[in-house]
Design a protein around this motif. Structure first.
Motif, short mmCIF file in Angstrom:
data_model
loop_
_atom_site.label_atom_id
_atom_site.label_comp_id
_atom_site.label_asym_id
_atom_site.label_seq_id
_atom_site.Cartn_x
_atom_site.Cartn_y
_atom_site.Cartn_z
N PHE A 57 42.38 49.18 49.91
CA PHE A 57 43.81 49.54 49.92
C PHE A 57 44.36 49.56 51.35
O PHE A 57 45.44 49.04 51.62
CB PHE A 57 44.04 50.89 49.24
CG PHE A 57 45.47 51.32 49.22
CD1 PHE A 57 46.33 50.83 48.26
CD2 PHE A 57 45.97 52.19 50.17
CE1 PHE A 57 47.66 51.20 48.24
CE2 PHE A 57 47.30 52.58 50.16
CZ PHE A 57 48.14 52.08 49.18
N HIS A 61 33.56 44.34 34.54
CA HIS A 61 34.35 43.52 35.46
C HIS A 61 35.63 44.26 35.87
O HIS A 61 36.02 44.27 37.04
CB HIS A 61 34.68 42.18 34.81
CG HIS A 61 35.49 41.28 35.66
ND1 HIS A 61 34.99 40.69 36.81
CD2 HIS A 61 36.80 40.88 35.57
CE1 HIS A 61 35.93 39.97 37.37
NE2 HIS A 61 37.03 40.06 36.64
N PHE A 62 36.29 44.91 34.89
CA PHE A 62 37.51 45.67 35.16
C PHE A 62 37.21 46.83 36.11
O PHE A 62 37.96 47.08 37.07
CB PHE A 62 38.10 46.18 33.85
CG PHE A 62 39.23 47.14 34.04
CD1 PHE A 62 40.48 46.71 34.43
CD2 PHE A 62 39.04 48.50 33.85
CE1 PHE A 62 41.52 47.60 34.62
CE2 PHE A 62 40.07 49.40 34.03
CZ PHE A 62 41.31 48.94 34.42
N ALA A 63 36.12 47.57 35.87
CA ALA A 63 35.78 48.72 36.72
C ALA A 63 35.45 48.26 38.14
O ALA A 63 35.85 48.90 39.12
CB ALA A 63 34.61 49.49 36.12
N ASN A 64 34.74 47.15 38.26
CA ASN A 64 34.41 46.62 39.58
C ASN A 64 35.67 46.19 40.32
O ASN A 64 35.83 46.45 41.52
CB ASN A 64 33.43 45.46 39.45
CG ASN A 64 32.88 45.04 40.79
OD1 ASN A 64 32.85 45.82 41.73
ND2 ASN A 64 32.44 43.79 40.88
N GLY A 65 36.60 45.55 39.63
CA GLY A 65 37.86 45.14 40.25
C GLY A 65 38.69 46.33 40.70
O GLY A 65 39.29 46.32 41.78
N ALA A 66 38.72 47.37 39.88
CA ALA A 66 39.47 48.57 40.25
C ALA A 66 38.87 49.23 41.49
O ALA A 66 39.59 49.69 42.39
CB ALA A 66 39.51 49.55 39.09
N TYR A 67 37.54 49.25 41.55
CA TYR A 67 36.88 49.83 42.72
C TYR A 67 37.18 49.01 43.98
O TYR A 67 37.46 49.58 45.04
CB TYR A 67 35.37 49.90 42.49
CG TYR A 67 34.61 50.30 43.73
CD1 TYR A 67 34.61 51.63 44.16
CD2 TYR A 67 33.92 49.36 44.48
CE1 TYR A 67 33.95 52.00 45.30
CE2 TYR A 67 33.25 49.73 45.63
CZ TYR A 67 33.26 51.05 46.04
OH TYR A 67 32.61 51.40 47.18
N GLN A 68 37.14 47.70 43.87
CA GLN A 68 37.41 46.84 45.01
C GLN A 68 38.85 47.01 45.51
O GLN A 68 39.10 47.05 46.72
CB GLN A 68 37.15 45.36 44.67
CG GLN A 68 35.69 45.02 44.49
CD GLN A 68 34.91 45.24 45.78
OE1 GLN A 68 35.40 45.00 46.88
NE2 GLN A 68 33.68 45.71 45.63
N ARG A 69 39.80 47.14 44.58
CA ARG A 69 41.19 47.32 44.99
C ARG A 69 41.39 48.67 45.67
O ARG A 69 42.14 48.78 46.63
CB ARG A 69 42.13 47.18 43.79
CG ARG A 69 42.26 45.73 43.37
CD ARG A 69 43.34 45.50 42.35
NE ARG A 69 44.68 45.96 42.72
CZ ARG A 69 45.54 45.28 43.48
NH1 ARG A 69 45.17 44.12 43.98
NH2 ARG A 69 46.73 45.74 43.70
N ALA A 70 40.72 49.70 45.18
CA ALA A 70 40.84 51.02 45.81
C ALA A 70 40.16 51.03 47.18
O ALA A 70 40.67 51.66 48.12
CB ALA A 70 40.23 52.08 44.91
#
Length: 127
Positions: free
Chosen positions: A41, A29-38
């Protein structure tokens, strides 16, 4: 050697991954959220992306100019560099732009004094 380094870092990465199912779900979930934020941007910060794209375009133009200049200087263009706007070089008769010292023949002045001797075969038992 680089394959060993790659294997080492991949093994270290695998060792750092969680083993518990709940931790794996949280990490996913954390990795998916980081990808979505990047990925979004530029949607959230259009001014920053516009400024960055302008800087990138300027960098690319300067890099192309520099590469073209280096290519012209080494003669990769049409055989001779374009000397328009550059100061003239030394006169054709003088290789280094200054006359040889008094009493020294011009041929000796232009040639290095020592280039090293011929290569000798290695001594037996040396290696």
């Amino acid at each position: 050697m680089s394959l060993l380094r790659l294997a080492f870092w991949l093994a270290l990465l695998v060792l750092l991954l969680p083993t518990d199912a709940q931790q794996q779900a949280r990490f996913g979930h954390f990795a998916n959220g980081a990808y979505q934020r990047a990925a979004t941007f530029c949607d959230r910060n259009p001014g920053t992306c516009d400024a960055a794209s302008g800087l990138w375009a300027s960098f690319v133009r300067k890099a192309e100019f520099g590469l073209r200049l280096v290519g012209d200087l080494i003669g990769a263009g049409n055989g001779r560099p374009d000397r328009a706007g550059l100061p003239p070089g030394p006169p054709p008769g003088r290789r280094y732009g200054r006359p040889p010292p008094r009493g020294v023949p011009p041929d000796l002045y232009r040639r290095p004094a020592w280039r090293g001797g011929p290569m000798r075969p290695p001594r037996e038992g040396y290696y």
